[in-house]
Write a protein that holds these residues in place. Structure first.
Motif, PDB file in Angstrom:
ATOM      1  N   GLU A 130      -1.812  -7.841   3.989  1.00  0.00           N
ATOM      2  CA  GLU A 130      -2.050  -6.937   5.063  1.00  0.00           C
ATOM      3  C   GLU A 130      -3.248  -6.139   4.891  1.00  0.00           C
ATOM      4  OE1 GLU A 130      -0.866  -8.496   7.573  1.00  0.00           O
ATOM      5  OE2 GLU A 130       0.390  -9.906   6.629  1.00  0.00           O
ATOM      6  N   TRP A 131      -3.864  -5.992   3.647  1.00  0.00           N
ATOM      7  CA  TRP A 131      -4.948  -4.989   3.655  1.00  0.00           C
ATOM      8  C   TRP A 131      -6.116  -5.624   4.345  1.00  0.00           C
ATOM      9  CZ3 TRP A 131      -3.103  -3.977  -2.006  1.00  0.00           C
ATOM     10  CH2 TRP A 131      -2.410  -2.801  -1.966  1.00  0.00           C
ATOM     11  N   ALA A 132      -6.163  -7.085   4.513  1.00  0.00           N
ATOM     12  CA  ALA A 132      -7.090  -7.490   5.332  1.00  0.00           C
ATOM     13  C   ALA A 132      -7.061  -7.368   6.828  1.00  0.00           C
ATOM     14  CB  ALA A 132      -7.169  -8.897   4.863  1.00  0.00           C
ATOM     15  N   THR A 133      -5.750  -7.193   7.420  1.00  0.00           N
ATOM     16  CA  THR A 133      -5.482  -6.679   8.724  1.00  0.00           C
ATOM     17  C   THR A 133      -5.855  -5.346   8.986  1.00  0.00           C
ATOM     18  OG1 THR A 133      -3.536  -8.258   8.445  1.00  0.00           O
ATOM     19  CG2 THR A 133      -3.567  -6.896  10.530  1.00  0.00           C
ATOM     20  N   ALA A 134      -5.376  -4.560   7.757  1.00  0.00           N
ATOM     21  CA  ALA A 134      -5.835  -3.133   7.810  1.00  0.00           C
ATOM     22  C   ALA A 134      -7.236  -2.856   8.070  1.00  0.00           C
ATOM     23  CB  ALA A 134      -5.489  -2.126   6.628  1.00  0.00           C
ATOM     24  N   PHE A 135      -7.918  -3.677   7.253  1.00  0.00           N
ATOM     25  CA  PHE A 135      -9.459  -3.207   7.261  1.00  0.00           C
ATOM     26  C   PHE A 135     -10.217  -4.170   8.842  1.00  0.00           C
ATOM     27  CE2 PHE A 135     -13.900  -5.156   7.087  1.00  0.00           C
ATOM     28  CZ  PHE A 135     -14.640  -4.003   6.716  1.00  0.00           C
ATOM     29  N   VAL A 136      -9.750  -5.225   9.151  1.00  0.00           N
ATOM     30  CA  VAL A 136     -10.419  -5.782  10.197  1.00  0.00           C
ATOM     31  C   VAL A 136      -9.862  -5.172  11.419  1.00  0.00           C
ATOM     32  CG1 VAL A 136     -10.221  -7.883  11.562  1.00  0.00           C
ATOM     33  CG2 VAL A 136     -10.306  -7.896   9.067  1.00  0.00           C
ATOM     34  N   GLU A 137      -8.646  -5.035  11.601  1.00  0.00           N
ATOM     35  CA  GLU A 137      -8.334  -4.201  12.735  1.00  0.00           C
ATOM     36  C   GLU A 137      -8.436  -2.531  12.744  1.00  0.00           C
ATOM     37  OE1 GLU A 137      -6.725  -5.504  15.488  1.00  0.00           O
ATOM     38  OE2 GLU A 137      -6.677  -7.507  14.915  1.00  0.00           O
ATOM     39  N   LYS A 138      -9.143  -2.077  11.739  1.00  0.00           N
ATOM     40  CA  LYS A 138      -9.267  -0.609  11.693  1.00  0.00           C
ATOM     41  C   LYS A 138      -8.025   0.163  11.794  1.00  0.00           C
ATOM     42  CE  LYS A 138     -14.027  -0.829  13.754  1.00  0.00           C
ATOM     43  NZ  LYS A 138     -14.336  -2.043  12.981  1.00  0.00           N
ATOM     44  N   LEU A 139      -7.272  -0.112  10.775  1.00  0.00           N
ATOM     45  CA  LEU A 139      -5.981   0.601  10.796  1.00  0.00           C
ATOM     46  C   LEU A 139      -6.026   1.327   9.511  1.00  0.00           C
ATOM     47  CD1 LEU A 139      -3.551  -2.145  12.052  1.00  0.00           C
ATOM     48  CD2 LEU A 139      -4.469  -0.326  13.401  1.00  0.00           C
ATOM     49  N   PRO A 140      -6.500   2.511   9.592  1.00  0.00           N
ATOM     50  CA  PRO A 140      -6.763   3.389   8.449  1.00  0.00           C
ATOM     51  C   PRO A 140      -5.695   3.937   7.501  1.00  0.00           C
ATOM     52  CG  PRO A 140      -7.149   4.708  10.176  1.00  0.00           C
ATOM     53  CD  PRO A 140      -6.577   3.486  10.765  1.00  0.00           C
ATOM     54  N   VAL A 141      -4.478   2.955   7.129  1.00  0.00           N
ATOM     55  CA  VAL A 141      -3.360   3.433   6.497  1.00  0.00           C
ATOM     56  C   VAL A 141      -3.821   3.583   4.994  1.00  0.00           C
ATOM     57  CG1 VAL A 141      -1.429   2.415   5.348  1.00  0.00           C
ATOM     58  CG2 VAL A 141      -1.556   2.067   8.028  1.00  0.00           C
ATOM     59  N   LYS A 142      -3.127   4.563   4.666  1.00  0.00           N
ATOM     60  CA  LYS A 142      -3.359   5.110   2.946  1.00  0.00           C
ATOM     61  C   LYS A 142      -2.257   4.558   2.340  1.00  0.00           C
ATOM     62  CE  LYS A 142      -6.695   7.695   4.964  1.00  0.00           C
ATOM     63  NZ  LYS A 142      -7.377   7.074   6.135  1.00  0.00           N
ATOM     64  N   THR A 143      -2.370   3.737   1.476  1.00  0.00           N
ATOM     65  CA  THR A 143      -1.080   3.660   0.317  1.00  0.00           C
ATOM     66  C   THR A 143      -1.233   4.100  -0.933  1.00  0.00           C
ATOM     67  OG1 THR A 143      -1.226   1.263   1.268  1.00  0.00           O
ATOM     68  CG2 THR A 143      -0.153   1.374  -0.769  1.00  0.00           C
ATOM     69  N   PHE A 144      -0.188   4.697  -1.373  1.00  0.00           N
ATOM     70  CA  PHE A 144      -0.112   5.276  -2.686  1.00  0.00           C
ATOM     71  C   PHE A 144       0.853   4.616  -3.540  1.00  0.00           C
ATOM     72  CE2 PHE A 144      -1.490   8.448   0.590  1.00  0.00           C
ATOM     73  CZ  PHE A 144      -2.480   9.086  -0.102  1.00  0.00           C
ATOM     74  N   ILE A 145       0.294   3.889  -4.311  1.00  0.00           N
ATOM     75  CA  ILE A 145       1.281   2.960  -5.625  1.00  0.00           C
ATOM     76  C   ILE A 145       1.589   3.950  -6.412  1.00  0.00           C
ATOM     77  CG2 ILE A 145       1.213   0.971  -6.648  1.00  0.00           C
ATOM     78  CD1 ILE A 145      -0.981  -0.025  -4.994  1.00  0.00           C
ATOM     79  N   LEU A 146       2.871   4.191  -6.931  1.00  0.00           N
ATOM     80  CA  LEU A 146       3.386   4.768  -7.940  1.00  0.00           C
ATOM     81  C   LEU A 146       3.571   3.624  -9.023  1.00  0.00           C
ATOM     82  CD1 LEU A 146       6.232   6.953  -6.222  1.00  0.00           C
ATOM     83  CD2 LEU A 146       3.889   7.439  -6.619  1.00  0.00           C
ATOM     84  N   ASN A 147       2.486   3.507  -9.819  1.00  0.00           N
ATOM     85  CA  ASN A 147       2.639   2.269 -10.558  1.00  0.00           C
ATOM     86  C   ASN A 147       3.011   2.361 -11.886  1.00  0.00           C
ATOM     87  OD1 ASN A 147       2.240  -0.099 -12.297  1.00  0.00           O
ATOM     88  ND2 ASN A 147       0.033  -0.252 -11.697  1.00  0.00           N
ATOM     89  N   ASN A 148       4.598   2.036 -12.165  1.00  0.00           N
ATOM     90  CA  ASN A 148       5.105   2.312 -13.258  1.00  0.00           C
ATOM     91  C   ASN A 148       5.104   0.979 -14.137  1.00  0.00           C
ATOM     92  OD1 ASN A 148       6.925   0.905 -11.769  1.00  0.00           O
ATOM     93  ND2 ASN A 148       8.382   2.321 -11.774  1.00  0.00           N
ATOM     94  N   GLU A 149       4.578  -0.115 -13.754  1.00  0.00           N
ATOM     95  CA  GLU A 149       4.369  -1.404 -14.392  1.00  0.00           C
ATOM     96  C   GLU A 149       5.713  -2.058 -14.428  1.00  0.00           C
ATOM     97  OE1 GLU A 149       2.339  -0.492 -18.131  1.00  0.00           O
ATOM     98  OE2 GLU A 149       0.364   0.072 -17.012  1.00  0.00           O
ATOM     99  N   TYR A 150       6.827  -1.627 -13.860  1.00  0.00           N
ATOM    100  CA  TYR A 150       8.029  -2.271 -13.812  1.00  0.00           C
ATOM    101  C   TYR A 150       8.633  -2.446 -12.316  1.00  0.00           C
ATOM    102  CZ  TYR A 150       8.899  -1.295 -18.841  1.00  0.00           C
ATOM    103  OH  TYR A 150       9.269  -1.307 -20.111  1.00  0.00           O
ATOM    104  N   LEU A 151       9.461  -3.415 -12.204  1.00  0.00           N
ATOM    105  CA  LEU A 151      10.291  -3.433 -11.091  1.00  0.00           C
ATOM    106  C   LEU A 151      11.340  -2.267 -11.399  1.00  0.00           C
ATOM    107  CD1 LEU A 151      10.568  -7.231 -10.696  1.00  0.00           C
ATOM    108  CD2 LEU A 151       8.810  -5.600  -9.596  1.00  0.00           C
TER     109      LEU A 151
END
Ligand code: TPP
Lengths: 157, 582
Positions: free
Chosen positions: B452-473
């Motif tokens: 859906e990042w494609a949707t974000a870009f194409v539809e001009k929806l400037p959502v900011k995603t902050f991933i807390l990457n702990n490399e685990y589920l």
């Protein structure tokens, strides 16, 4: 565990029975019998549902039934004055030796003989569950070859 | 005035009349007639093309949660429709008003295992408030009217309309959109019984140690002002569920935080020791009650809810009130006597002093995920909308973000749907142009709908995603650590068949590569990609992301085995919390 009788008015659409049946299976409730038929208003059907559970489950069953959009009214009529009927049809093993006994029993229980062959009697009986159970118990030793028993239909007095 | 119109035209006209300005979805064979009408009505309804139908359903959900309006999604028959189901179930469990429209094969083919046929009415029976198969174009206007009415009234929820292609391509000569509904089986009871409300007022008067347990129903009925008034008049502490965060001012002295598995000590102690719980629009979820038999052992329980079936489902309720939260509170407030602060309030503030402490990053060189959430809360504008994914990220967001307004948080509480956050945030952004919308994500969840990042870009929806990457589920790993002797079965996202889990055996850092490279992935979608692993650069990174005029993906490389505390182990009483050093 208790047995309760719910009298449920529903929209007479296709799919309503599936919704009700689905509710019981999805939520793990026990149905012991379910009958459906049209009412005096052809747009409405009545379902008579006999369900088993403890008080809180029975309360949830009534509430969850009420939540269905196609359900118009739910009444728990267990403790109200009501008339209830079931119907049973059976083929009974009836050689000459026992035939008279069987006919007498059918008579006592106010049943009807609906078919007859050389060694078999077809019987129809209606009444409340206790009467059905008593009759079936009495007849069983003679040999029941086939039995069809309906669910309960119930009407509040 | 009546008009001759096709089923598809009727649908779009009805949507416009229902106030739908944006909808979300994905095309396919049997819905081409509908898309054709959408094409001609671009100025009336904005259609947002997702990259997966699940995304469309969560977008409609985010739109609905942030505005209170009904969210609408559209998909084709068969696989398009089945792809919606996770989004529908998510909305169902959190009482989100939604109308999902699915195409269906031609009526004459239904039941024949036709190409792209799926029995959607059957499949969604237990995850919708109601559903319809339109078998006759003459019933279409009524069905749409009813669907919207059912979705938004009473306890809201999703309604599905399955529309065979011969109906949408067929014609009706005398179309009028009805202005009211007439359903004898559906009459939500909004007005609570006065006698029952009186009993609640009496219970308040008798109680020494009351607690208000506020749920999503407060938000759905817009009862936050009344909630504040009731709490202040009676000096009653308030705990708010995950779905209710934001309905009560977070910095208020009477606010004691979220209850339950990852709730605050104060809320869980208060619920355990109180003598009265006034539950308003909450449903005693098992994540809240823990061991039901030991929940609130001394408390009388009053339960205000619009859904009678929610009352006494889990906990035996002493004073049931069936009604809308707002109306009921309006009636209740004049009946309750004002109360002074007592020893109970004092006890509450002692607990709060002891346990309600800001999270410290400390001097370590590894970023603490909790601290990132706290910085986001401080640096984002105060009217920022926040979506979350599911897992530790979600709980840390709930715990460390400062909730400032009622519809601020979109999170999948009931179903716990990984992959919810990004599309939900896009739906929020579509409904609220110009506002800041962020998604707090885990590295596992974000991969479930990252298309859906494609949707974000194409539809001009400037959502900011902050991933807390702990490399685990992370959340599953936490359970494995605490209850399964650290057997990290299928929770390390770097594990390869030949790695032999050497990290676990030797404690040596892992040298495997993490995929995907989120920065590159962001760039592939023409979003801004940022990475930060240095605690000193957290603020700077957040500010850079917020300043960018477009969708952003920020990856924070965080402590790998950080845990969510406090934690009530599943099935334990809620006052038996594990408290780690996080
Ligand atoms: C669709 C779906 N599948 C599986 C789960 C079970 N589950 C709950 S939390 C979790 C881990 C989430 O990992 P991540 O997104 O990396 O977040 P973290 O807990 O590390 O913050 C999983 C697998 C779920 N909630 N949803």
């Amino acid at each position: 565990m208790k047995k309760h009788i719910f009298s449920v008015l529903v929209e007479n659409h296709f799919g309503v029975l599936a919704r009700v049946a689905n509710l019981f299976s999805a939520r793990g409730y026990n149905i012991s019998s379910l009958t459906v038929g049209e009412t005096e208003d052809p747009s409405i059907s009545r379902m008579t549902i006999v369900a088993v559970g403890d008080d809180s489950i029975l309360e949830q069953i009534a509430k969850q039934l009420n939540k269905l959009i196609d359900v118009i009214k739910v009444r728990d009529i267990t403790h109200r004055q009501h008339v209830e009927r079931e119907l049973v049809l059976m083929k009974i093993n009836a050689p000459k030796a026992t035939r008279a006994d069987i006919i007498q029993a059918v008579d006592v229980f106010k049943g009807t003989i609906v078919s007859m062959t050389r060694d078999e009697l077809g019987v129809e009986l209606s009444g409340d569950s206790d009467k059905m159970d008593a009759f079936i118990e009495y007849i069983r030793p003679f040999g029941i070859k086939e039995m069809v028993r309906s669910g309960k239909i119930v009407m509040a007095r | 005035m009546t008009k001759r119109m096709s089923g598809a035209e009727i649908l779009i006209d009805a949507l416009v009349q229902e106030g739908v300005d944006v909808m979300f979805g994905y095309p396919g064979g049997v819905v081409i007639p509908i898309f054709d009408v959408l094409y001609k009505n671009e100025d009336r309804i904005r259609f947002i093309l997702s990259r997966h139908e699940q995304g469309a359903a969560h977008m409609a959900d985010g739109y609905a949660r942030s505005t209170g309006k009904v969210g609408v999604c559209l998909a084709t028959s068969g696989p398009g429709a089945t792809n919606l189901t996770t989004g529908i179930a998510t909305a169902y469990l959190d009482s989100v008003p939604m109308v999902a429209i699915t195409g269906q094969v031609r009526s004459s083919l239904i039941g024949s295992d036709a190409f792209q046929e799926a029995d959607m009415v059957g499949i969604t029976r237990s995850i919708t408030k109601h559903n319809y198969l339109v078998d006759d174009i003459r019933s279409l206007p009524r069905i749409i009217k009813e669907a919207f009415y059912i979705a938004r009234t009473g306890r809201p929820g999703p309604v599905l309309i399955d529309l065979p292609v011969d109906v949408s391509a067929g014609f009706l000569d005398d179309y009028v959109y009805p202005d009211s509904v007439d359903m004898r089986g559906y009459k939500p009871n909004v007005q609570g019984h006065s006698k029952q409300i009186h009993k609640v007022a009496e219970a308040f008067a008798e109680a020494q140690k009351p607690v208000i347990y506020a749920g999503g129903g407060i938000k759905l009925s817009g009862a936050w002002d009344e909630l504040l008034e009731l709490a202040e008049k009676t000096n009653t502490p308030v705990t708010a569920t995950l779905l209710a965060l934001g309905v009560f001012p977070q910095d208020h002295e009477l606010f004691i935080g979220m209850p339950g598995m990852h709730g605050t000590q104060t809320a869980n102690f208060a619920l355990t020791e109180c003598d009265l719980i006034v539950s308003i629009g909450a449903r005693f979820d098992d994540r809240v009650t823990g061991d039901v038999n030991k929940f609130a052992p001394q408390a009388k329980i009053a339960h205000i809810d619009i859904d009678p079936a929610a009352i006494s489902k889990i906990i035996k309720v002493d004073i049931p009130v069936v009604g809308d939260a707002k109306q009921t509170l309006q009636e209740l407030i004049p009946m309750v006597a004002a109360r002074e602060k007592n020893g109970w309030c004092h006890q509450i503030s002692e607990w709060k002093k002891l346990y309600n402490v800001p999270f410290e990053q400390g001097s370590g060189s590894v970023i603490k995920p909790q601290y990132v959430v706290q910085r986001l809360s401080d640096l984002c504008p105060s009217d920022t909308f926040v979506a979350t994914e599911v897992g530790q990220n979600q709980m840390w967001a709930a715990q460390y973000y400062t909730w400032r307004f009622p519809r601020q948080l979109m999170t999948s509480g009931g179903l716990g749907t990984m992959g919810y956050g990004l599309p939900a945030a896009l739906g929020v952004q579509a409904a609220n142009p110009g506002r800041t919308v962020i998604n707090i994500a885990g590295d596992g969840s974000i991969q479930m709908n990252s298309q859906e990042w494609a949707t974000a870009f194409v539809e001009k929806l400037p959502v900011k995603t902050f991933i807390l990457n702990n490399e685990y589920l992370g959340m599953v790993r936490q359970w494995q650590q605490l209850f399964w002797e650290r057997r990290y079965s299928s929770t390390c996202l770097k594990e390869t068949p030949d790695c032999g889990r050497t990290c676990e055996k030797t404690g040596k850092p892992c040298d495997r590569m993490y995929v995907p490279d989120f920065v590159k992935l962001a760039e592939a979608y023409n979003c801004l990609g940022l990475r930060c692993s240095d605690p000193a650069k957290i603020d700077e990174t957040i500010k850079q992301a917020l300043a960018y005029d477009g969708p952003v993906v920020v990856e924070f490389i965080v402590e790998k085995e950080a845990n969510v505390y406090p934690m009530v182990p599943a099935g334990k009483p809620i006052n038996e919390m594990l408290e780690g050093d996080a």
